[in-house]
Structure formats: C-alpha cells, structure tokens
Design a protein around this motif. Structure first.
Motif, PDB file in Angstrom:
ATOM      1  N   LEU A   1      17.336  12.756  22.712  1.00  0.00           N
ATOM      2  CA  LEU A   1      16.635  12.007  21.666  1.00  0.00           C
ATOM      3  C   LEU A   1      16.899  12.592  20.283  1.00  0.00           C
ATOM      4  CD1 LEU A   1      13.279  11.144  23.434  1.00  0.00           C
ATOM      5  CD2 LEU A   1      15.173   9.624  22.893  1.00  0.00           C
ATOM      6  N   ILE A   2      17.024  13.917  20.179  1.00  0.00           N
ATOM      7  CA  ILE A   2      17.362  14.517  18.883  1.00  0.00           C
ATOM      8  C   ILE A   2      18.743  14.064  18.452  1.00  0.00           C
ATOM      9  CG2 ILE A   2      17.947  16.692  17.744  1.00  0.00           C
ATOM     10  CD1 ILE A   2      15.632  17.979  19.278  1.00  0.00           C
ATOM     11  N   ALA A   3      19.703  14.117  19.373  1.00  0.00           N
ATOM     12  CA  ALA A   3      21.065  13.688  19.041  1.00  0.00           C
ATOM     13  C   ALA A   3      21.111  12.197  18.763  1.00  0.00           C
ATOM     14  CB  ALA A   3      22.014  14.035  20.178  1.00  0.00           C
ATOM     15  N   GLY A   4      20.312  11.414  19.454  1.00  0.00           N
ATOM     16  CA  GLY A   4      20.321   9.967  19.266  1.00  0.00           C
ATOM     17  C   GLY A   4      19.700   9.533  17.954  1.00  0.00           C
ATOM     18  N   PHE A   5      18.584  10.123  17.586  1.00  0.00           N
ATOM     19  CA  PHE A   5      17.888   9.684  16.378  1.00  0.00           C
ATOM     20  C   PHE A   5      18.386  10.373  15.114  1.00  0.00           C
ATOM     21  CE2 PHE A   5      14.705   7.971  19.299  1.00  0.00           C
ATOM     22  CZ  PHE A   5      14.550   6.731  18.723  1.00  0.00           C
ATOM     23  N   LEU A   6      18.728  11.651  15.202  1.00  0.00           N
ATOM     24  CA  LEU A   6      19.166  12.357  14.012  1.00  0.00           C
ATOM     25  C   LEU A   6      20.680  12.303  13.813  1.00  0.00           C
ATOM     26  CD1 LEU A   6      16.840  15.485  14.106  1.00  0.00           C
ATOM     27  CD2 LEU A   6      16.559  13.376  12.804  1.00  0.00           C
ATOM     28  N   GLY A   7      21.406  11.975  14.866  1.00  0.00           N
ATOM     29  CA  GLY A   7      22.853  11.832  14.759  1.00  0.00           C
ATOM     30  C   GLY A   7      23.553  13.163  14.556  1.00  0.00           C
TER      31      GLY A   7
END
Length: 84
Positions: free
Chosen positions: A64-70
């Motif tokens: 989710l961190i990688a998905g939302f913050l890119g």
C-alpha cells in the motif's frame, strides 16, 4: 401534478441510495488498483535486488505504501532499509 410528486420522491430516494452504494465500490476498486501496482513494483524491485542489495518484504503495508506514494514511497522504504 400529485402523481408526478408521488413518483418523484421514490425516484430521488433510489438515486441517492444507488450513489451511496457506488461510492464505497469506487474506493475499493481504487484501493485494489493501487495495491496491484504497488505489488508489481515491489516484485520487480525484488527481482533486481541482487544488484542493489535491498530486499523489500512484500506485505500489505509495503504494497500500500508503494501503491499510494509511488516512487517517493519506495525511495522512503529504501532509505529506511539502508538506515536500519
């Protein structure tokens, strides 16, 4: 005129009910797309981890961190991995 008002009130209530049901579905779909992209990015980074030496655990939080913050989120996780 009375028939129009009688039909208009349930129609408006139906539209409101449908909108209230569709909104959480849109959020769930957006969450799924972001999580899928985050998973793909982390998987690709883990395949080239032999060159970088940084291995990201693939769990719900990191996805989710990688998905939302890119890219900034992945960079932040890499920085935390280096500092830890």
């Amino acid at each position: 005129m009375e028939n129009v008002v009688t039909l208009l009130i349930p129609a408006l209530l139906g539209v409101i009910a449908i909108r209230l049901m569709v909104l959480p579905m849109q959020w769930a779909a957006k969450l799924a797309v972001h999580a899928g992209c985050g998973f793909a990015c982390l998987w690709i980074l883990n395949t080239v981890s032999a060159f970088t030496g940084i291995l990201f655990p693939i769990n719900a939080v990191t996805v989710l961190i990688a998905g939302f913050l890119g890219v900034p989120g992945i960079g932040l996780m890499a920085l935390l991995e280096i500092l830890a």
